[in-house]
Design an enzyme around this catalytic site. Structure first.
Site, mmCIF file in Angstrom:
data_model
loop_
_atom_site.group_PDB
_atom_site.id
_atom_site.type_symbol
_atom_site.label_atom_id
_atom_site.label_comp_id
_atom_site.label_asym_id
_atom_site.label_seq_id
_atom_site.Cartn_x
_atom_site.Cartn_y
_atom_site.Cartn_z
ATOM 1 N N ASN A 4 -5.209 8.927 1.351
ATOM 2 C CA ASN A 4 -5.580 8.344 2.643
ATOM 3 C C ASN A 4 -5.984 9.391 3.675
ATOM 4 O OD1 ASN A 4 -5.422 5.642 2.093
ATOM 5 N ND2 ASN A 4 -3.592 5.247 3.299
ATOM 6 N N ASN A 32 -6.521 6.567 10.465
ATOM 7 C CA ASN A 32 -7.795 6.943 11.083
ATOM 8 C C ASN A 32 -8.352 5.842 11.972
ATOM 9 O OD1 ASN A 32 -10.632 8.352 11.091
ATOM 10 N ND2 ASN A 32 -11.007 6.321 10.234
ATOM 11 N N LYS A 33 -8.312 4.603 11.493
ATOM 12 C CA LYS A 33 -8.837 3.484 12.277
ATOM 13 C C LYS A 33 -8.038 3.291 13.560
ATOM 14 C CE LYS A 33 -9.950 -1.462 12.018
ATOM 15 N NZ LYS A 33 -9.144 -1.839 13.193
ATOM 16 N N SER A 34 -6.723 3.497 13.502
ATOM 17 C CA SER A 34 -5.880 3.262 14.668
ATOM 18 C C SER A 34 -6.124 4.288 15.770
ATOM 19 C CB SER A 34 -4.398 3.281 14.267
ATOM 20 O OG SER A 34 -3.965 4.588 13.955
ATOM 21 N N ASP A 76 0.817 -1.209 0.000
ATOM 22 C CA ASP A 76 0.000 0.000 0.000
ATOM 23 C C ASP A 76 0.854 1.263 0.000
ATOM 24 O OD1 ASP A 76 -2.343 -1.417 -0.083
ATOM 25 O OD2 ASP A 76 -2.742 -1.294 2.063
ATOM 26 N N GLY A 77 2.012 1.224 0.681
ATOM 27 C CA GLY A 77 2.899 2.374 0.682
ATOM 28 C C GLY A 77 3.423 2.696 -0.705
ATOM 29 N N ASP A 123 -3.049 15.585 21.291
ATOM 30 C CA ASP A 123 -1.852 15.323 20.494
ATOM 31 C C ASP A 123 -2.004 15.777 19.043
ATOM 32 O OD1 ASP A 123 -0.638 14.257 22.690
ATOM 33 O OD2 ASP A 123 -0.762 12.174 22.038
ATOM 34 N N ALA A 127 -6.973 3.210 7.451
ATOM 35 C CA ALA A 127 -5.548 3.350 7.717
ATOM 36 C C ALA A 127 -5.327 3.987 9.096
ATOM 37 C CB ALA A 127 -4.898 4.155 6.587
ATOM 38 N N ARG A 133 -7.762 20.304 22.422
ATOM 39 C CA ARG A 133 -6.494 20.166 23.124
ATOM 40 C C ARG A 133 -6.129 18.689 23.134
ATOM 41 N NH1 ARG A 133 -8.973 24.506 25.140
ATOM 42 N NH2 ARG A 133 -7.703 26.290 25.806
#
Length: 270
Positions: free
Chosen positions: A123, A165-167, A46-47, A151, A163, A149
């Site tokens: 992505n 987002n799911k993590s 995919d990369g 990370d 990708a 507020r």
């Protein structure tokens, strides 16, 4: 038909790319053309396919992508490394079939008033502060939605929803829907500071604008590539008018792709 081969550098991918090139050169209807292709074949994972997308993004409406995976099962790749001849047969019998996915437009304005940058993501894009807590106002269609507020924030396309987002807890969206999603990355929620704490799905006539509230440097990414570490005054995200096309010779249905990638073989209970 004009075909470009875009491969990563590992040995398995090089073998497949070499085999592809030889078979294309032997074909009466296919030619190698890396400058003005109609089909771009990505060989790797995919990369590699993301890199191929960005390499050809200036002409992305004129090409269709095909992915061959040379390792574990990839999300965007429909073909395996031992299916080169089957892919060649499909290319020689091509009738223009394709499946279309939405893309993400990124507009960046800098605090030093340098020219705005524009990006295009297949992505996702993320915005994080280099050190310390990121504080930012989030607007939806020019209306202040929340003061964030934490990370950072992740804005993804439907195909990119599986990708990064799911993590970070985002929802998975079928890419037949024209939408973008914002997911929070480790937001702070207490008696003083409060965010929604849930992913947002934005309709085609809306957009997201993020205004950092500090002069700290941030990291802005596009498909995991860092595109800026300068002080940003605002970033605006919206569904792009441009689309990406995948050649639909044997395109795996989206939810089947999700099952294969994240769940594996499912026991029907029979």
């Amino acid at each position: 038909m004009r075909i470009a081969i875009y491969s990563n550098l590992n040995a398995a991918s090089n073998r497949v790319a070499t085999s592809l090139r030889e078979k294309i050169e032997q074909s009466d209807t296919l030619t190698i053309d890396g400058l003005n292709p109609e089909i771009v074949i990505s060989v790797g994972g995919d990369g590699t396919l993301l890199s191929a997308f960005h390499h050809y993004q200036d002409i992305i409406e004129k090409v269709r992508l095909v992915g061959i995976h040379t390792g574990h099962l990839g999300f965007y790749t429909d073909w395996r490394d031992y299916e080169v001849q089957e892919l060649i047969d499909s290319l020689e019998n091509d009738d223009g079939q394709s499946v279309v996915y939405p893309l993400l437009d990124i507009k960046v304005n800098y605090a030093d008033h340098s020219p705005s940058d524009f990006g295009l993501a297949l992505n996702e894009s993320t915005l994080k502060q280099i050190s310390g807590l990121m504080v930012a106002d989030v607007f939806i269609k020019e209306q202040l939605f929340e003061s964030f507020r934490g990370d950072g924030l992740c804005i993804s396309t439907p195909s990119g929803s599986t990708a990064y987002n799911k993590s970070v807890g985002g929802a998975i969206i079928n890419p037949t829907l024209s939408a973008i999603q914002m997911a929070e990355i480790s937001s702070i929620n207490n008696r003083v500071f409060r965010t929604l704490g849930s992913p947002l799905i934005i309709s085609p006539d809306e957009w997201i604008k993020i205004i950092p509230n500090t002069n700290a440097r941030t990291i802005l990414t596009c498909d995991h590539q860092v595109i800026s570490t300068k002080v940003i005054s605002s970033v605006e995200y919206r569904i792009s008018k441009r689309k990406v096309k995948f050649a639909q010779y044997r395109h795996t249905q989206f939810w089947k792709r999700v099952t294969n990638s994240f769940i594996g073989e499912v026991d029907s209970g029979d």
